[in-house]
Write a protein that holds these residues in place. Structure first.
Motif, PDB file in Angstrom:
ATOM      1  N   GLY A   1     -18.527   2.446  38.582  1.00  0.00           N
ATOM      2  CA  GLY A   1     -18.605   3.864  37.837  1.00  0.00           C
ATOM      3  C   GLY A   1     -18.176   5.018  38.624  1.00  0.00           C
ATOM      4  N   PHE A   2     -18.730   5.057  39.974  1.00  0.00           N
ATOM      5  CA  PHE A   2     -18.527   5.871  40.944  1.00  0.00           C
ATOM      6  C   PHE A   2     -16.908   6.092  41.294  1.00  0.00           C
ATOM      7  CE2 PHE A   2     -23.083   6.713  41.565  1.00  0.00           C
ATOM      8  CZ  PHE A   2     -22.868   8.086  42.191  1.00  0.00           C
ATOM      9  N   LYS A   3     -16.213   4.901  41.446  1.00  0.00           N
ATOM     10  CA  LYS A   3     -15.057   4.820  41.918  1.00  0.00           C
ATOM     11  C   LYS A   3     -13.882   4.870  41.043  1.00  0.00           C
ATOM     12  CE  LYS A   3     -12.331   2.184  45.509  1.00  0.00           C
ATOM     13  NZ  LYS A   3     -12.199   0.971  46.410  1.00  0.00           N
ATOM     14  N   THR A   4     -14.079   4.336  39.996  1.00  0.00           N
ATOM     15  CA  THR A   4     -12.870   4.188  38.940  1.00  0.00           C
ATOM     16  C   THR A   4     -12.612   5.947  38.247  1.00  0.00           C
ATOM     17  OG1 THR A   4     -12.227   3.467  36.899  1.00  0.00           O
ATOM     18  CG2 THR A   4     -14.532   4.221  36.633  1.00  0.00           C
ATOM     19  N   LYS A   5     -11.332   6.227  38.037  1.00  0.00           N
ATOM     20  CA  LYS A   5     -10.919   7.405  37.523  1.00  0.00           C
ATOM     21  C   LYS A   5     -10.824   7.307  35.851  1.00  0.00           C
ATOM     22  CE  LYS A   5      -9.187   9.537  41.520  1.00  0.00           C
ATOM     23  NZ  LYS A   5      -9.425   8.465  42.349  1.00  0.00           N
ATOM     24  N   GLN A   6     -11.021   6.091  35.509  1.00  0.00           N
ATOM     25  CA  GLN A   6     -10.853   5.614  33.928  1.00  0.00           C
ATOM     26  C   GLN A   6     -12.158   6.136  33.226  1.00  0.00           C
ATOM     27  OE1 GLN A   6      -9.599   1.523  33.490  1.00  0.00           O
ATOM     28  NE2 GLN A   6      -8.999   1.634  35.573  1.00  0.00           N
ATOM     29  N   LYS A   7     -11.876   7.083  32.394  1.00  0.00           N
ATOM     30  CA  LYS A   7     -13.172   7.738  31.584  1.00  0.00           C
ATOM     31  C   LYS A   7     -13.893   6.636  30.889  1.00  0.00           C
ATOM     32  CE  LYS A   7     -11.267  12.316  31.001  1.00  0.00           C
ATOM     33  NZ  LYS A   7     -10.852  13.509  30.117  1.00  0.00           N
TER      34      LYS A   7
ATOM     35  N   LYS B   1     -15.831   4.232  33.060  1.00  0.00           N
ATOM     36  CA  LYS B   1     -16.904   5.134  33.851  1.00  0.00           C
ATOM     37  C   LYS B   1     -18.130   5.316  32.731  1.00  0.00           C
ATOM     38  CE  LYS B   1     -15.606   8.438  36.445  1.00  0.00           C
ATOM     39  NZ  LYS B   1     -16.082   8.253  37.854  1.00  0.00           N
TER      40      LYS B   1
ATOM     41  N   ALA C   1     -19.752   1.787  32.832  1.00  0.00           N
ATOM     42  CA  ALA C   1     -20.312   1.540  33.844  1.00  0.00           C
ATOM     43  C   ALA C   1     -21.851   1.900  34.181  1.00  0.00           C
ATOM     44  CB  ALA C   1     -19.646   1.585  35.301  1.00  0.00           C
ATOM     45  N   TYR C   2     -21.768   3.301  33.966  1.00  0.00           N
ATOM     46  CA  TYR C   2     -23.049   4.165  34.302  1.00  0.00           C
ATOM     47  C   TYR C   2     -24.302   3.592  33.399  1.00  0.00           C
ATOM     48  CZ  TYR C   2     -20.679   7.458  37.388  1.00  0.00           C
ATOM     49  OH  TYR C   2     -19.753   8.178  38.391  1.00  0.00           O
TER      50      TYR C   2
ATOM     51  N   TYR D   1     -17.993  -1.013  46.157  1.00  0.00           N
ATOM     52  CA  TYR D   1     -17.214   0.340  46.526  1.00  0.00           C
ATOM     53  C   TYR D   1     -15.917   0.109  47.535  1.00  0.00           C
ATOM     54  CZ  TYR D   1     -16.338   5.222  46.658  1.00  0.00           C
ATOM     55  OH  TYR D   1     -15.741   6.398  46.393  1.00  0.00           O
TER      56      TYR D   1
ATOM     57  N   ASP E   1      -9.282   0.504  41.434  1.00  0.00           N
ATOM     58  CA  ASP E   1      -9.211   1.288  40.375  1.00  0.00           C
ATOM     59  C   ASP E   1      -7.649   0.923  39.720  1.00  0.00           C
ATOM     60  OD1 ASP E   1      -9.981   2.357  38.060  1.00  0.00           O
ATOM     61  OD2 ASP E   1      -9.654   4.159  38.861  1.00  0.00           O
TER      62      ASP E   1
END
Length: 463
Positions: free
Chosen positions: A355-361, A364, A367-368, A453, A459
């Protein structure tokens, strides 16, 4: 964001339409669907639906993870579309013959023990609270000492902490009769017979304060307080015997004759044959489990913590409920729980890193909450929704679980109960172990997070 009604329509379409749905139900986090033709399911479409946190086949069911609360609303929306749902029991019956023999056996074993777990969890929490309230440090905060605690209060806490385990055979026999089609109250009475006060108490015999009754010169007969296996097999055999006589006894006599015959046969069989033999088998299983957990230098935690979530994927992890019950009953504590806690927490840590690393909304957003679910003790959203789908995060979670389990084993952490882990599991360590328990979880999460990470996730994949 799509409404629950829109999501329900998309789910039905993605699994092949209404005509492909044989039955569906839901559990705490997942919509469970049995389909006529697995090939008609568009799995990519399912996983792209809003609020879906993952999907997988297990035990003959296509299980779509929505998470706590959401799954109830989606289930209701599907029902409003005119599709008749099934109870979880009906879905289990339809899935009963799917999967291999071992999977079916373990699934049945789980069906017996899952209904019992809540009372054992409550008992564990009572043990934890008693441990906290009787600690010298806690008492000194209120200006008290251990000698100031009322004996009546301690007796009351024993009622809370000991009852479920004293009458555990009754709970097991009741649930086993229920699962195998017998009359549950007959199972309950049969289980109570196994712990009758007329029999020598099992714990008194084990401590040398009482002797077994000796029949025919070689059959030792005792009570089975805290035992599981004798009650389970007695319940299984008893349910089959009851069904046999129900078909043959005239209806006018069935109400009186069948329970009489079943209890007569099963009381003799349980106390003189099944009990003595299975008690020995149960002791062998306990001895083997204890030997594994007592491997030196934290090796047991390394092994169990590293492999636990692989076993969860197979769906046969319910068998460990039996082992945890044995540990609590024989030792008075549960060294398996803190190791498994590390395995659960680590999968949450791996999902959090994604969740922290991905830029895919969408990833993310998936994941959170999946990581939070793992930190509350439920790993399916993190495993099936995030970590397994990207491969290496799951592996890094296994490594984190092994490291955390190693520490838990090395420092010999001991839970007062079972079946709750990570944040809720704090309630099982309300004593001098609490800070070490927190450390185990933090290390497991941090290890899995860092490995994922920096090394376990790129990603690039689309979701």
């Amino acid at each position: 964001m799509a409404t629950n009604e829109q999501i329900a329509k998309q789910v039905i379409e993605a699994v092949g339409g209404e005509e492909n749905i044989q039955s569906f139900a839901h559990c705490a986090t997942r919509l469970r669907i049995i389909v006529h033709d697995r090939e008609k399911i568009a799995e990519d479409k399912v996983e792209s639906i809003d609020k879906v946190k993952g999907a997988f086949f297990n035990s003959g069911q296509y299980q779509i993870i929505f998470g706590t609360g959401t799954v109830n609303r989606v289930y209701e929306a599907v029902q409003k579309l005119g599709i008749t749902g099934s109870s979880k029991e009906e879905v289990k019956k339809e899935a009963k013959n799917q999967g291999n023999t071992f999977q079916r056996a373990i699934r049945t074993f789980g069906d017996v023990f899952v209904p019992i777990i809540p009372v054992l969890v409550a008992t564990g929490l009572f043990m934890g609270l008693r441990g906290m309230l009787t600690q010298e440090q806690v008492l000194s905060f209120f200006g008290l000492a251990p000698d100031d605690i009322s004996q009546n209060f301690l007796l009351f806490t024993e009622v809370l902490t000991d009852t479920a385990f004293v009458f555990l055979p009754a709970l097991v026999a009741w649930s086993t009769f229920r699962v195998f089609g017998g009359t549950p109250v007959i199972g309950l009475v049969l289980g109570l017979m196994l712990v009758s006060p007329a029999l020598p108490n099992a714990w008194a015999v084990a401590s040398g304060d009482a002797d077994p009754l000796n029949f025919l010169g070689f059959i030792p007969v005792i009570g089975y307080q805290g035992s599981v296996l004798p009650a389970f097999v007695a319940g299984l055999v008893g349910a089959k015997i009851e069904k046999f006589f129900r078909k043959r006894v005239p209806e006018a006599l069935d109400l009186i004759v069948t329970p009489f015959i079943v209890l007569l046969i099963m009381s003799i069989l349980s106390l003189f044959v099944l009990g003595p033999i299975l008690h020995v088998v149960e002791n062998w299983i306990f001895t083997g489990t204890k030997a594994l957990l007592e491997l030196p230098l934290g090796i047991s935690g390394l092994i169990i913590g590293g492999l636990n979530q692989i076993i969860v994927i197979t769906g046969v992890h319910h068998i460990f409920n039996f082992l945890e019950i044995q540990l609590l009953e024989n030792l008075g504590y549960n060294p398996y729980n803190p190791i498994v806690t590390a395995a659960v927490a680590a999968q949450g840590g791996a999902a959090l890193a994604v969740g922290f690393k991905t830029k895919q909304k969408k990833l993310k957003a998936l994941a959170y909450p999946s990581s939070l679910s793992a930190f509350l003790g439920i790993t399916e959203p993190a495993i099936f929704g995030v970590n397994l789908r990207h491969g290496m995060p799951f592996v890094m979670g296994l490594i984190g679980g092994a490291v955390g389990g190693f520490i838990a084993s090395l420092f010999q952490l001991k839970a007062t109960g079972m079946s709750i882990t990570v944040i809720p599991g704090l309630l099982l360590f309300l004593n001098e172990q609490i800070f070490m328990y927190i450390l185990v979880n933090v290390v497991a999460i941090a290890t899995a997070f860092a490995l994922t990470y920096f090394f376990g996730f790129k990603d690039k994949e689309s979701i």
